[in-house]
Write an enzyme that holds these catalytic residues in place. Structure first.
Site, PDB file in Angstrom:
ATOM      1  N   LYS A 173      60.052  74.473  39.757  1.00  0.00           N
ATOM      2  CA  LYS A 173      60.216  73.258  40.389  1.00  0.00           C
ATOM      3  C   LYS A 173      61.560  73.394  41.018  1.00  0.00           C
ATOM      4  CE  LYS A 173      57.363  70.636  37.883  1.00  0.00           C
ATOM      5  NZ  LYS A 173      57.184  69.555  36.866  1.00  0.00           N
ATOM      6  N   ASP A 183      60.389  80.489  35.735  1.00  0.00           N
ATOM      7  CA  ASP A 183      60.490  78.964  35.788  1.00  0.00           C
ATOM      8  C   ASP A 183      61.969  78.780  36.239  1.00  0.00           C
ATOM      9  OD1 ASP A 183      58.142  78.120  35.555  1.00  0.00           O
ATOM     10  OD2 ASP A 183      58.349  77.879  33.367  1.00  0.00           O
ATOM     11  N   MET A 235      62.019  66.008  28.303  1.00  0.00           N
ATOM     12  CA  MET A 235      61.504  65.344  29.760  1.00  0.00           C
ATOM     13  C   MET A 235      61.352  63.933  29.614  1.00  0.00           C
ATOM     14  SD  MET A 235      58.150  67.859  30.853  1.00  0.00           S
ATOM     15  CE  MET A 235      57.560  67.988  28.954  1.00  0.00           C
TER      16      MET A 235
HETATM   17  N1  SAH Z   1      58.880  75.239  26.748  1.00  0.00           N
HETATM   18  C1  SAH Z   1      60.250  74.524  26.712  1.00  0.00           C
HETATM   19  C2  SAH Z   1      60.025  72.945  27.187  1.00  0.00           C
HETATM   20  C3  SAH Z   1      59.499  72.738  28.684  1.00  0.00           C
HETATM   21  S1  SAH Z   1      59.540  71.160  29.136  1.00  0.00           S
HETATM   22  C4  SAH Z   1      60.920  74.720  25.700  1.00  0.00           C
HETATM   23  O1  SAH Z   1      60.474  74.921  24.384  1.00  0.00           O
HETATM   24  O2  SAH Z   1      62.113  74.509  25.336  1.00  0.00           O
HETATM   25  C5  SAH Z   1      61.054  71.003  30.032  1.00  0.00           C
HETATM   26  C6  SAH Z   1      62.143  70.187  28.926  1.00  0.00           C
HETATM   27  O3  SAH Z   1      62.728  70.947  28.256  1.00  0.00           O
HETATM   28  C7  SAH Z   1      63.423  69.710  30.012  1.00  0.00           C
HETATM   29  O4  SAH Z   1      62.728  68.330  30.890  1.00  0.00           O
HETATM   30  C8  SAH Z   1      64.389  69.243  28.976  1.00  0.00           C
HETATM   31  O5  SAH Z   1      63.912  67.928  28.240  1.00  0.00           O
HETATM   32  C9  SAH Z   1      64.053  70.516  28.027  1.00  0.00           C
HETATM   33  N2  SAH Z   1      65.070  71.595  28.077  1.00  0.00           N
HETATM   34  C10 SAH Z   1      64.752  72.892  28.368  1.00  0.00           C
HETATM   35  N3  SAH Z   1      65.890  73.627  28.375  1.00  0.00           N
HETATM   36  C11 SAH Z   1      66.854  72.654  28.093  1.00  0.00           C
HETATM   37  C12 SAH Z   1      68.311  72.660  28.389  1.00  0.00           C
HETATM   38  N4  SAH Z   1      68.955  74.028  28.440  1.00  0.00           N
HETATM   39  N5  SAH Z   1      69.092  71.734  28.120  1.00  0.00           N
HETATM   40  C13 SAH Z   1      68.412  70.464  27.971  1.00  0.00           C
HETATM   41  N6  SAH Z   1      66.973  70.131  27.888  1.00  0.00           N
HETATM   42  C14 SAH Z   1      66.359  71.253  28.032  1.00  0.00           C
END
Ligand code: SAH
Length: 263
Positions: free
Chosen positions: A60, A38, A171
């Site tokens: 995406k 991803d 998100m």
């Molecule tokens: N499974 C992932 C979340 C997926 S949803 C987890 O456990 O972290 C994707 C969202 O995660 C993004 O829109 C943002 O809100 C957050 N996100 C993931 N990595 C990030 C990062 N390095 N910095 C800021 N937000 C992050």
């Protein structure tokens, strides 16, 4: 490619910094024949971490259509059926808004052995990287992780507003105005501090501070964009107002992770 039976390993890649991959994640990548990754997974390091694997980008990207979920599941199953050790590398933890459950189910339905390697979730790690602990003694003893992808219902807003702990929104950038307005409508104080932490663990990590009533305008003015983690709650003060003891301890924790880029 392996002679034996193929398999799928769902791997949580953490919030983007390869240093935050688990030992099990590194091992699974090292043994992989195929990696489907991803956008938010630590994919820059993949050539090194998975030297024997075909790398498939299913994330995406702005201006490009993402590969539909069904097609991702079909690819996982097809490669495993061909005998490959397939790693599905996801951002954060596979089971936090990552559709990991659906992918595991698709594999099981097809009779493919599937294993899950948990990951460091951005819901906790990204606030932490900004010096915000999601819980703190005598400040907050609970945190709720919410997806802001779709607007929240009035019932959800009412319950969240009444909980009194920390709210962490993933998100949540595009729905930030409706979420902050909704929480105030259901009685949350206008002065509750809010932080938006963009691009956690990247060199361009940035934290924008506001209060519930001003979050919309402040975020707009700052040009806040996804990926970002929104934190609403009193714990934000620990980073914002420089609780000396807490932020020194937290900054120290960050420095262990990345020497030159301590925040
Ligand atoms: N499974 C992932 C979340 C997926 S949803 C987890 O456990 O972290 C994707 C969202 O995660 C993004 O829109 C943002 O809100 C957050 N996100 C993931 N990595 C990030 C990062 N390095 N910095 C800021 N937000 C992050």
């Amino acid at each position: 490619m392996t002679a034996g039976r193929g398999s799928v390993t769902l791997v949580g890649g953490g919030p983007g910094d390869p240093d935050l991959l688990t030992v099990a994640a590194v091992r699974a990548l090292g043994e992989a024949d195929v990696v489907l990754f991803d956008r938010l997974a630590p994919h820059q390091a993949l050539a090194e971490l998975a030297p024997g694997a075909a790398l498939i980008d299913v994330g995406k990207r702005p201006g490009h259509h993402p590969i539909p979920q069904q097609e991702i599941e079909r690819l996982l199953v097809a490669h495993a059926q061909a005998g490959a050790r397939v790693v599905r590398l996801k951002g954060g933890d596979p089971f936090v808004f990552g559709r990991g459950g659906e992918e595991a189910e698709a594999c099981r339905r097809a009779g493919i052995p599937v294993r899950v390697v948990p990951g460091v979730t951005s819901a906790i790690a990204v606030p932490g990287a900004a010096g915000i602990p999601v819980t703190h003694r005598e400040v907050s003893r609970l945190f709720t992780v919410v997806s802001g992808h779709a607007p929240l219902s009035d019932a959800e807003l009412e319950h969240l507003a009444g909980l009194g702990g920390t709210i962490v929104i993933l998100m949540g950038v595009s729905n930030l105005p409706s979420i902050t307005a909704g929480l105030q409508r259901f009685g949350m104080a206008a002065t509750i501090p809010v932080a938006v932490v963009e691009r956690g663990f990247a060199a361009a990590q940035r934290t924008t501070f506001a209060e519930l009533a001003t979050a919309r305008a402040v975020a707009e003015r700052a040009g806040v964009v996804s990926p970002a983690v929104v934190v609403i709650g009193e714990v934000v003060r620990l980073a914002r107002d420089g609780d000396v003891e807490a932020s020194a301890a937290l900054a120290g924790a960050g420095a262990v992770l990345d020497d030159g880029r301590a925040r």
